[in-house]
Design a protein around this motif. Structure first.
Motif, PDB file in Angstrom:
ATOM      1  N   TYR A 238       0.842  -1.204   0.000  1.00 52.53           N
ATOM      2  CA  TYR A 238       0.000   0.000   0.000  1.00 52.53           C
ATOM      3  C   TYR A 238       0.872   1.247   0.000  1.00 52.53           C
ATOM      4  N   ASP A 239       0.366   2.310  -0.599  1.00 54.16           N
ATOM      5  CA  ASP A 239       1.033   3.606  -0.505  1.00 54.16           C
ATOM      6  C   ASP A 239       0.675   4.183   0.852  1.00 54.16           C
ATOM      7  N   ILE A 240       1.653   4.785   1.494  1.00 52.76           N
ATOM      8  CA  ILE A 240       1.395   5.380   2.807  1.00 52.76           C
ATOM      9  C   ILE A 240       1.955   6.796   2.841  1.00 52.76           C
ATOM     10  N   LYS A 241       1.216   7.684   3.492  1.00 51.12           N
ATOM     11  CA  LYS A 241       1.615   9.088   3.613  1.00 51.12           C
ATOM     12  C   LYS A 241       1.359   9.525   5.026  1.00 51.12           C
ATOM     13  N   GLY A 242       2.195  10.404   5.542  1.00 50.55           N
ATOM     14  CA  GLY A 242       1.921  10.903   6.875  1.00 50.55           C
ATOM     15  C   GLY A 242       3.042  11.725   7.440  1.00 50.55           C
ATOM     16  N   LYS A 243       2.950  11.944   8.767  1.00 48.80           N
ATOM     17  CA  LYS A 243       3.946  12.728   9.468  1.00 48.80           C
ATOM     18  C   LYS A 243       4.697  11.834  10.434  1.00 48.80           C
ATOM     19  N   VAL A 244       6.027  12.014  10.482  1.00 46.81           N
ATOM     20  CA  VAL A 244       6.853  11.219  11.391  1.00 46.81           C
ATOM     21  C   VAL A 244       6.657  11.715  12.825  1.00 46.81           C
ATOM     22  N   VAL A 245       6.368  10.778  13.726  1.00 50.37           N
ATOM     23  CA  VAL A 245       6.216  11.124  15.142  1.00 50.37           C
ATOM     24  C   VAL A 245       7.522  10.815  15.882  1.00 50.37           C
ATOM     25  N   ALA A 246       8.131   9.670  15.533  1.00 54.36           N
ATOM     26  CA  ALA A 246       9.394   9.278  16.157  1.00 54.36           C
ATOM     27  C   ALA A 246      10.144   8.310  15.265  1.00 54.36           C
ATOM     28  N   VAL A 247      11.457   8.318  15.380  1.00 55.74           N
ATOM     29  CA  VAL A 247      12.302   7.405  14.622  1.00 55.74           C
ATOM     30  C   VAL A 247      13.250   6.715  15.586  1.00 55.74           C
ATOM     31  N   ASP A 248      13.378   5.393  15.441  1.00 56.64           N
ATOM     32  CA  ASP A 248      14.375   4.659  16.215  1.00 56.64           C
ATOM     33  C   ASP A 248      15.168   3.803  15.233  1.00 56.64           C
ATOM     34  N   ALA A 249      16.249   4.398  14.692  1.00 53.63           N
ATOM     35  CA  ALA A 249      17.030   3.719  13.660  1.00 53.63           C
ATOM     36  C   ALA A 249      17.650   2.430  14.189  1.00 53.63           C
ATOM     37  N   ALA A 250      18.070   2.422  15.461  1.00 52.02           N
ATOM     38  CA  ALA A 250      18.683   1.229  16.042  1.00 52.02           C
ATOM     39  C   ALA A 250      17.716   0.053  16.036  1.00 52.02           C
ATOM     40  N   LYS A 251      16.453   0.340  16.261  1.00 54.01           N
ATOM     41  CA  LYS A 251      15.447  -0.733  16.285  1.00 54.01           C
ATOM     42  C   LYS A 251      14.723  -0.837  14.953  1.00 54.01           C
ATOM     43  N   LYS A 252      15.195  -0.070  13.960  1.00 55.92           N
ATOM     44  CA  LYS A 252      14.549  -0.040  12.641  1.00 55.92           C
ATOM     45  C   LYS A 252      13.047   0.200  12.755  1.00 55.92           C
ATOM     46  N   SER A 253      12.659   1.128  13.630  1.00 53.76           N
ATOM     47  CA  SER A 253      11.232   1.400  13.749  1.00 53.76           C
ATOM     48  C   SER A 253      10.949   2.882  13.554  1.00 53.76           C
ATOM     49  N   VAL A 254       9.766   3.146  13.047  1.00 51.50           N
ATOM     50  CA  VAL A 254       9.346   4.515  12.807  1.00 51.50           C
ATOM     51  C   VAL A 254       7.871   4.634  13.188  1.00 51.50           C
ATOM     52  N   THR A 255       7.558   5.668  13.952  1.00 50.95           N
ATOM     53  CA  THR A 255       6.164   5.907  14.324  1.00 50.95           C
ATOM     54  C   THR A 255       5.615   6.991  13.413  1.00 50.95           C
ATOM     55  N   LEU A 256       4.521   6.671  12.745  1.00 46.18           N
ATOM     56  CA  LEU A 256       3.925   7.610  11.800  1.00 46.18           C
ATOM     57  C   LEU A 256       2.516   7.968  12.211  1.00 46.18           C
ATOM     58  N   ASP A 257       2.165   9.227  11.978  1.00 40.41           N
ATOM     59  CA  ASP A 257       0.792   9.673  12.106  1.00 40.41           C
ATOM     60  C   ASP A 257       0.298   9.638  10.664  1.00 40.41           C
ATOM     61  N   HIS A 258      -0.200   8.470  10.249  1.00 40.31           N
ATOM     62  CA  HIS A 258      -0.494   8.285   8.818  1.00 40.31           C
ATOM     63  C   HIS A 258      -1.907   8.670   8.404  1.00 40.31           C
ATOM     64  N   GLU A 259      -2.039   9.001   7.146  1.00 38.41           N
ATOM     65  CA  GLU A 259      -3.341   9.340   6.575  1.00 38.41           C
ATOM     66  C   GLU A 259      -4.093   8.038   6.281  1.00 38.41           C
ATOM     67  N   ASP A 260      -5.331   8.137   5.839  1.00 36.75           N
ATOM     68  CA  ASP A 260      -6.112   6.959   5.437  1.00 36.75           C
ATOM     69  C   ASP A 260      -5.334   6.130   4.427  1.00 36.75           C
ATOM     70  N   ILE A 261      -5.346   4.832   4.568  1.00 38.02           N
ATOM     71  CA  ILE A 261      -4.794   3.942   3.555  1.00 38.02           C
ATOM     72  C   ILE A 261      -6.025   3.274   2.945  1.00 38.02           C
ATOM     73  N   PRO A 262      -6.446   3.772   1.767  1.00 32.42           N
ATOM     74  CA  PRO A 262      -7.700   3.281   1.187  1.00 32.42           C
ATOM     75  C   PRO A 262      -7.762   1.760   1.108  1.00 32.42           C
ATOM     76  N   GLY A 263      -8.842   1.178   1.606  1.00 31.77           N
ATOM     77  CA  GLY A 263      -9.058  -0.271   1.563  1.00 31.77           C
ATOM     78  C   GLY A 263      -8.277  -1.022   2.615  1.00 31.77           C
ATOM     79  N   PHE A 264      -7.571  -0.306   3.480  1.00 34.04           N
ATOM     80  CA  PHE A 264      -6.786  -1.025   4.475  1.00 34.04           C
ATOM     81  C   PHE A 264      -6.994  -0.506   5.887  1.00 34.04           C
TER      82      PHE A 264
END
Ligand SMILES: [Cu+2]
Length: 102
Positions: free
Chosen positions: A32-58
């Motif tokens: 799926y295409d995803i769009k949003g704003k980054v809330v937090a990044v943890d490169a060491a844990k390869k994780s990213v928290t996003l405040d994402h927009e609607d993902i149509p159908g998902f």
């Protein structure tokens, strides 16, 4: 009789291996295409928290944590950035496979 049992065991073994291969393929994943704003990044844990927009159908817009496929994808990305990318979903496993600032 012993010979018959042996081929039966072999047949079962082949079935098990085949079933294992089937479930291991990722033919059931969706991207799926995803769009949003980054809330937090943890490169060491390869994780990213996003405040994402609607993902149509998902899924509806929300804030959530995702795993990134590679930690290098998170280089130069920080909280507050507007981003877009791709989200690969395989069962209950969500992975960000592409991420760029927009
Ligand atoms: Cu979500």
């Amino acid at each position: 009789m012993k010979r018959l049992l042996c081929s039966w065991v072999l047949f079962l073994l082949v079935l098990v291996i085949f079933a294992g291969c089937q479930s291991g393929s990722d033919s059931k994943s969706k991207v799926y295409d995803i769009k949003g704003k980054v809330v937090a990044v943890d490169a060491a844990k390869k994780s990213v928290t996003l405040d994402h927009e609607d993902i149509p159908g998902f899924m509806k817009a929300m804030e959530m944590k995702f795993s990134a496929e590679k930690s290098t994808m998170l280089e130069g990305i920080k909280a507050g950035d507007q981003v877009q990318g791709k989200l690969k979903v395989t069962g209950n496993d969500y992975v960000i496979t592409e991420l760029q600032k927009r």
